[in-house]
Enzyme design. Structure first.
Site, PDB file in Angstrom:
ATOM      1  N   CYS A  12       0.847  -1.185   0.000  1.00  0.00           N
ATOM      2  CA  CYS A  12       0.000   0.000   0.000  1.00  0.00           C
ATOM      3  C   CYS A  12       0.887   1.240   0.000  1.00  0.00           C
ATOM      4  O   CYS A  12       1.988   1.232   0.538  1.00  0.00           O
ATOM      5  CB  CYS A  12      -0.943   0.084   1.195  1.00  0.00           C
ATOM      6  SG  CYS A  12      -1.976  -1.352   1.402  1.00  0.00           S
ATOM      7  N   LYS A  17       4.933  -4.080  -6.012  1.00  0.00           N
ATOM      8  CA  LYS A  17       6.393  -4.042  -6.178  1.00  0.00           C
ATOM      9  C   LYS A  17       7.115  -4.071  -4.841  1.00  0.00           C
ATOM     10  O   LYS A  17       8.119  -4.758  -4.685  1.00  0.00           O
ATOM     11  CB  LYS A  17       6.792  -2.785  -6.951  1.00  0.00           C
ATOM     12  CG  LYS A  17       8.262  -2.750  -7.256  1.00  0.00           C
ATOM     13  CD  LYS A  17       8.516  -2.373  -8.677  1.00  0.00           C
ATOM     14  CE  LYS A  17       9.949  -2.597  -9.079  1.00  0.00           C
ATOM     15  NZ  LYS A  17      10.146  -3.923  -9.682  1.00  0.00           N
TER      16      LYS A  17
END
Ligand code: M6R
Length: 588
Positions: A2, A583
């Site tokens: 997040c 990522k």
């Protein structure tokens, strides 16, 4: 995972937050939300999906203070109601969160027993209610936030927009947080890249610190609420090359960038390397550690150090650290490999190593990362921002740096420079030779297949594993990498007529074994694809590679990266944002 972003400054805060969130999407992109303050009222707009292509959000652009969030779901499905920010019951504050509240069930039960009602499945809503609960005790809001945060277990970072005092609060423990300053504007975000187009003046926030932001900034210790001094640092941020520079996707841009990123990662002088070399020479044992692709790079670095420097080196998957804990000794060296420098599993592994007084070295791509700060010897991979979720250029940069260390340990620093020059030239030639188009043709033949295998041995074994992961990530095809030696011990049962099998064949001591393997799979009907220096009757398709000897793995991965890209495009998938992935994996 997040991404969180806050802005306090001039009018147009929702726009600034939206732009910041777009640059944080590598941290998750299943839903997003922005909360803006105007006339003492907080308005929130949330949506499922990626904020990537959103141009305008229906929030008042007269607002000068706003926060936002881009989500990778951990608790609660991908629905609007679970997207952040979450509003308090009385609408007086909004909160967004990055992390996992490990004790959320216990806290939730306690809050429910006090009459709090929950409308989402998120652990984040527990933090909202906790802040409400502490605020009800007639204490200052800053104190309420601080006390609520202290109740949380796990790695959590939160950001709050408070309507009563028109302030933003942010608190960090584990998940990253940094403040950016530009004249009268203040940015608060998960990373510097998200505001690097605005400013390079930053204030670092350490674990268990909080910031209170209105027109100025106050930094406090979470433990006791004491105010602490801060310094404004100038970051050497390579201005946000977050554009595709004419390429249709970041992935192909980043694959092609390997023409120079591999070299960049090795531009360290012997003097700069020496402190690490010295630590390695004094260590009884050396470990390498990472997760996912970075683990395969760590594993390849361990292989190189064993083969080229004859050292006792063990590779460790960061999330499997527990059985090594008792083996770790003071002055042993652990080399952490990470693109982001924020991977929770890798950070936890380093925490174990630090408890044992080991020396921590790291090769990290992102500047100012947590892993970087934990390291006694930090080396930056200098690949520039890697935006595509699937790692490509960071992998080869990390491995190339590993070669540099291995050669330097055995007094062959200069020899390595010649080798890397040759490698760079050969990578240029490979792209000029039309490898992208060539793999494009192969993709047309393969796109309907569902199962694929890739076999490697010795220095190409980790390349088989990483190549398979790459294709899985972007095309969702079942692609397995194996050591060729594994074949007869079971894997061969999977080989049937027409199944594509890639064979990575270098001109080395393993060539004959690899060709025997090719023969074994071909005689069972496999469609063989040779990635090799020379063609062979055993290959149904041949991809010609140069002979770079020990450095072959650095170029042998490129066909798999291109295949991964081409398959995704052929399947009309976005290679830059594969489903379910993020990522930066900042949660366990
Ligand atoms: O930022 P890190 O290199 O520490 O990330 C580790 C892994 O999460 C990462 O390599 C992941 O496997 C990528 N999806 C690989 O493409």
């Amino acid at each position: 995972m997040c991404g969180i972003f806050g802005y306090n400054g001039a009018k147009g805060a929702p726009f600034k937050v939206k732009e910041g969130l777009k640059r944080l999407e590598d941290r998750g992109y299943d839903s997003w939300g922005v909360a803006a303050l105007k006339n003492n009222r907080i308005d929130i707009y949330k949506r499922v999906g990626s904020i990537g292509e959103v141009n305008k959000i229906p929030l008042d652009e007269d607002s000068s203070i706003a926060i936002g969030h881009t989500r990778w779901a951990t608790h609660g499905g991908v629905e609007n109601k679970n997207a952040h920010p979450h509003l308090s019951s009385d609408g007086s504050f909004a909160l967004a969160h990055n992390g996992i509240v490990e004790n959320f069930q216990e806290l939730k039960q306690d809050l429910q027993s006090k009459g709090y009602e929950f409308s989402t499945e998120t652990d984040t809503e527990v933090i909202v209610k906790l802040v409400e609960e502490h605020s009800n005790k007639n204490i200052d809001f800053t104190e309420a936030v601080r006390k609520a945060f202290k109740d949380l277990k796990g790695r959590n970072t939160i950001i709050l927009l408070d309507a009563t005092k028109s302030r933003i609060y942010a608190v960090r423990n584990g998940s990253p947080l940094v403040v950016g300053i530009k004249d009268d504007e203040i940015f608060i975000a998960s990373d510097t890249l998200s505001f690097s187009n605005e400013t390079n003046q930053i204030i670092e926030v350490e674990n268990n610190q909080m910031v209170e932001v209105n027109r100025g900034i106050k930094k406090l210790e979470v433990s006791n609420g004491d105010e602490v001094d801060y310094k404004i640092k100038k970051m050497n941020l390579e201005e946000s090359r977050i554009d595709k520079e004419g390429h249709p996707h970041f992935m192909i841009k980043e694959i092609i960038e390997q023409k120079h990123t591999i070299r960049n990662a090795t531009l360290y002088s012997y003097e700069e390397l020496f402190p690490l070399i010295n630590s390695i020479r004094q260590a009884e044992h050396v470990y390498t550690v990472g997760s996912g692709t970075a683990y395969f790079a760590a594993s390849q670095i361990a292989y190189i150090l064993r083969r080229e420097s004859q050292l006792n080196v063990t590779e460790i998957k960061a999330y499997e650290i527990s059985s090594y804990r008792d083996l770790f000794k003071k002055n042993d060296v652990i080399i952490a490999v990470s693109q982001s420098g924020e991977t929770a599993d890798t950070i936890e592994a380093l925490e174990v190593a630090k408890q044992k007084d080991m020396t921590v070295a790291s090769i990290v791509n992102m500047i100012g990362s947590t892993i970087g700060k934990m390291s006694d010897h930090l080396f930056l991979a200098r690949s520039g921002p890697e935006i595509c979720v699937a790692a490509t250029k960071s992998f080869t940069a990390q491995v190339a740096w590993g070669y540099l260390v291995a050669y330097s340990l055995t007094n062959r620093f200069n020899r390595f420079q010649d080798k890397v020059d040759k490698l760079t030239t050969e990578i240029e030639k490979l792209f000029e030779s039309g490898i992208v188009q060539d793999i494009g043709q192969l993709t047309k033949t393969l796109v309907k297949e569902e199962h694929f295998f890739v076999l490697g041995k010795g220095k190409n074994y980790n390349i088989a594993l990483e190549g398979a992961l790459k294709v899985k990530e972007t095309s969702y095809k079942h692609f397995e990498g194996f050591a060729s030696g594994e074949l007869k011990h079971g894997v061969i049962a999977l080989i049937e007529k027409g199944v594509p099998v890639f064979l990575i064949v270098s001109e080395d001591e393993n060539k004959e074994d690899m060709l025997s393997t090719a023969s074994e799979v071909k005689s069972r009907g496999a469609y063989t694809i040779g990635i090799a220096r020379n063609n062979n009757d055993l290959f149904d398709y041949f991809i010609k590679m140069p002979n770079l000897k020990q450095l072959d793995p650095l170029i042998n991965i490129i066909p798999f990266q291109i295949l991964s890209y081409k398959l995704a495009v052929a399947l009309e998938l976005n290679p830059d944002k594969p489903r379910n992935l993020a990522k930066s994996v900042t949660v366990k």
